[in-house]
Scaffold this motif. Structure first.
Motif, mmCIF file in Angstrom:
data_model
loop_
_atom_site.group_PDB
_atom_site.id
_atom_site.type_symbol
_atom_site.label_atom_id
_atom_site.label_comp_id
_atom_site.label_asym_id
_atom_site.label_seq_id
_atom_site.Cartn_x
_atom_site.Cartn_y
_atom_site.Cartn_z
ATOM 1 N N TRP A 1 53.558 27.505 51.436
ATOM 2 C CA TRP A 1 53.380 26.060 51.438
ATOM 3 C C TRP A 1 53.352 25.552 52.874
ATOM 4 N N ALA A 2 52.452 24.635 53.162
ATOM 5 C CA ALA A 2 52.379 24.028 54.493
ATOM 6 C C ALA A 2 51.965 22.571 54.345
ATOM 7 N N PHE A 3 52.415 21.766 55.302
ATOM 8 C CA PHE A 3 52.162 20.333 55.261
ATOM 9 C C PHE A 3 51.627 19.881 56.625
ATOM 10 N N SER A 4 50.804 18.847 56.614
ATOM 11 C CA SER A 4 50.259 18.315 57.862
ATOM 12 C C SER A 4 50.306 16.794 57.840
ATOM 13 N N ALA A 5 50.437 16.218 59.030
ATOM 14 C CA ALA A 5 50.374 14.763 59.210
ATOM 15 C C ALA A 5 49.621 14.483 60.489
ATOM 16 N N ASN A 6 48.811 13.448 60.468
ATOM 17 C CA ASN A 6 47.993 13.106 61.631
ATOM 18 C C ASN A 6 47.984 11.602 61.817
ATOM 19 N N LEU A 7 48.201 11.160 63.041
ATOM 20 C CA LEU A 7 48.175 9.739 63.377
ATOM 21 C C LEU A 7 47.333 9.557 64.629
ATOM 22 N N SER A 8 46.331 8.685 64.560
ATOM 23 C CA SER A 8 45.481 8.436 65.725
ATOM 24 C C SER A 8 45.236 6.946 65.874
ATOM 25 N N HIS A 9 45.011 6.543 67.118
ATOM 26 C CA HIS A 9 44.819 5.119 67.404
ATOM 27 C C HIS A 9 43.945 4.947 68.635
ATOM 28 N N GLN A 10 43.014 4.006 68.544
ATOM 29 C CA GLN A 10 42.168 3.657 69.685
ATOM 30 C C GLN A 10 42.917 2.615 70.512
ATOM 31 N N VAL A 11 43.604 3.073 71.546
ATOM 32 C CA VAL A 11 44.454 2.195 72.347
ATOM 33 C C VAL A 11 43.619 1.149 73.073
ATOM 34 N N THR A 12 42.533 1.582 73.694
ATOM 35 C CA THR A 12 41.570 0.696 74.347
ATOM 36 C C THR A 12 40.178 1.164 73.934
ATOM 37 N N PRO A 13 39.136 0.402 74.246
ATOM 38 C CA PRO A 13 37.787 0.878 73.908
ATOM 39 C C PRO A 13 37.441 2.231 74.511
ATOM 40 N N LEU A 14 38.156 2.628 75.573
ATOM 41 C CA LEU A 14 37.837 3.879 76.254
ATOM 42 C C LEU A 14 38.888 4.971 76.048
ATOM 43 N N THR A 15 40.034 4.638 75.481
ATOM 44 C CA THR A 15 41.140 5.591 75.384
ATOM 45 C C THR A 15 41.673 5.660 73.967
ATOM 46 N N SER A 16 41.865 6.883 73.461
ATOM 47 C CA SER A 16 42.448 7.089 72.139
ATOM 48 C C SER A 16 43.547 8.137 72.227
ATOM 49 N N VAL A 17 44.523 8.021 71.333
ATOM 50 C CA VAL A 17 45.623 8.989 71.266
ATOM 51 C C VAL A 17 45.698 9.539 69.851
ATOM 52 N N ASN A 18 46.155 10.777 69.750
ATOM 53 C CA ASN A 18 46.231 11.442 68.453
ATOM 54 C C ASN A 18 47.437 12.380 68.446
#
Length: 404
Positions: A321-338
């Motif tokens: 069994w394995a689990f995954s979670a992902n969160l991403s956000h476009q901080v600015t029009p040019l920068t995103s974090v994940n």
């Protein structure tokens, strides 16, 4: 014989490339050649303990995609991947070149141009196919990618080219030497038949995809490397959230054993986009082969070789069994974090790991200007073994990419 075919293929590629350049200079003729690709520089530092002991590797990664249109129905595509590696890890790891120089087809179209201690130059033709489209029919013959997977991380339905989620620097993914025939029966339905021949095995399968009650559903059946295989997948929505699933069952036709003869791989995922643009997804994997102890891609994941190797749809992760979670956000029009996190309560990598295998994968992407991108990526491996839980490995990556 293999060497003669390899260098003959490379000679044809460069002839094809030079013809493309000459043709591109003639602006009066219709545009039949298309060329694009990218150049990337990737610096990687690996930490194997918390005392600061590390090894570094540098990579210049060039990709060239060429396509020639004989007519509006027939085209030829040839894509190459060229990489130059240098650094400390190459000097110490005597198996590095063998890990990189892997091909998945019947003809070895890769070349080791330079292979010395500390420096390695490798090229491979990873796409080479003819594509014919007429009406509802499409036929593709040659080295190509056949992607039947639906989920983001674990794809039990991807029988031809299992997705390696850790190999983030290879967006195109490996191809197969195959024949693929597609027939579109309607706007939302089609039938596919594909056959791929590998070095010592083969995969032959059919897929039928249709829409029912707002869900895209696919059914699969065929033979996977000596196994009888069947599968089903779906993607749709539950209210405003996306919902996907894949299940595959493999039954070996020879060399049966009570514990390991059959394999069931199943994955579910859901995702949601918030009003502020934040994206959240989660996934679940069941792997019947995860009960097995040791070997296979279990040992590979512990020393991070998994990031440059292929997976098997019969064993997608070293855990039941394995689990995954992902969160991403476009901080600015040019920068995103994940941030992606993978967790398995019981792993199968003795003696290194038997409990709480955890992977944390943060990423920051910034668009410097048009066609220029800068990425910072980390891969942190943690787990428990022999009654303790701790750090196993951390890799830091800094990548600069120019697309053309």
């Amino acid at each position: 014989m293999q060497a003669n075919i390899k260098y003959f293929a490379w000679g044809l590629f460069w002839l094809f490339f030079m013809s493309a350049q000459l043709h591109a200079q003639d602006e009066e003729k219709p545009k039949k050649f298309v060329a694009n690709g990218y150049v990337k520089y990737l610096h990687n530092t690996n930490f194997f303990d918390l005392n600061g002991n590390s090894l570094s590797t540098n990579l210049i990664h060039h990709r060239l995609n060429l396509k020639y249109f004989f007519s509006d129905k027939l085209s030829l595509a040839v894509d190459t991947r060229n990489r130059i590696f240098w650094g400390e890890q190459l000097k110490l790891d005597t198996t590095f070149a063998d890990q990189i120089d892997q091909y998945n087809g019947i003809v070895d179209l890769s070349a080791r141009w330079v292979d010395t201690r500390g420096l390695y130059l490798h090229s491979i033709i990873d796409r080479a196919y003819l594509d014919y489209t007429s009406g509802n029919w499409e036929v593709r013959v040659g080295r190509q990618r056949i992607n039947w997977g639906l989920n983001l991380i674990w794809n039990p339905n991807d029988w031809f080219n299992a997705l390696n989620f850790l190999d983030f620097d290879y967006e195109e993914r490996p191809g197969s030497d195959a024949v693929r025939v597609q027939y579109y029966t309607g706007m939302l339905s089609h039938v596919e038949i594909a056959y791929a021949l590998y070095d010592s095995s083969q995969v032959a399968a059919a897929l039928y995809k249709f829409n029912a009650k707002g869900y895209d559903i696919q059914t699969l059946a065929g033979f996977y490397r000596g196994d009888l295989a069947v599968g089903v997948g779906w993607e749709g929505n539950i209210k405003d959230a996306g919902f996907k699933g894949e299940v595959s069952y493999f039954y070996p036709l020879e060399d049966l054993s009570p514990d390991t003869a059959q394999s069931v791989q199943a994955s579910l995922s859901a995702d949601y986009v918030f009003g502020n643009g934040m994206y959240l997804s989660g996934g679940l994997l069941y792997n019947s082969n995860g009960r097995q102890q040791g070997g296979g891609n279990g040992s590979e994941i512990a020393n991070n070789a998994l990031a440059s190797s292929a997976l098997s749809p019969k064993n997608l992760f070293p855990a039941e069994w394995a689990f995954s979670a992902n969160l991403s956000h476009q901080v600015t029009p040019l920068t995103s974090v994940n941030l992606s996190v993978l967790y398995a309560p019981v792993a199968s990598i003795p003696p290194l790991i038997d409990r709480h295998l955890t992977l944390a994968l943060p990423t920051v992407t910034h668009s410097i200007k048009e066609n220029w991108d800068l990425d910072a990526v980390a891969q942190v491996f943690m787990g428990g073994g022999n009654g303790r839980f701790g750090h196993l490995y951390t890799g830091f990556f800094l990548r600069l990419k120019w697309s053309y």
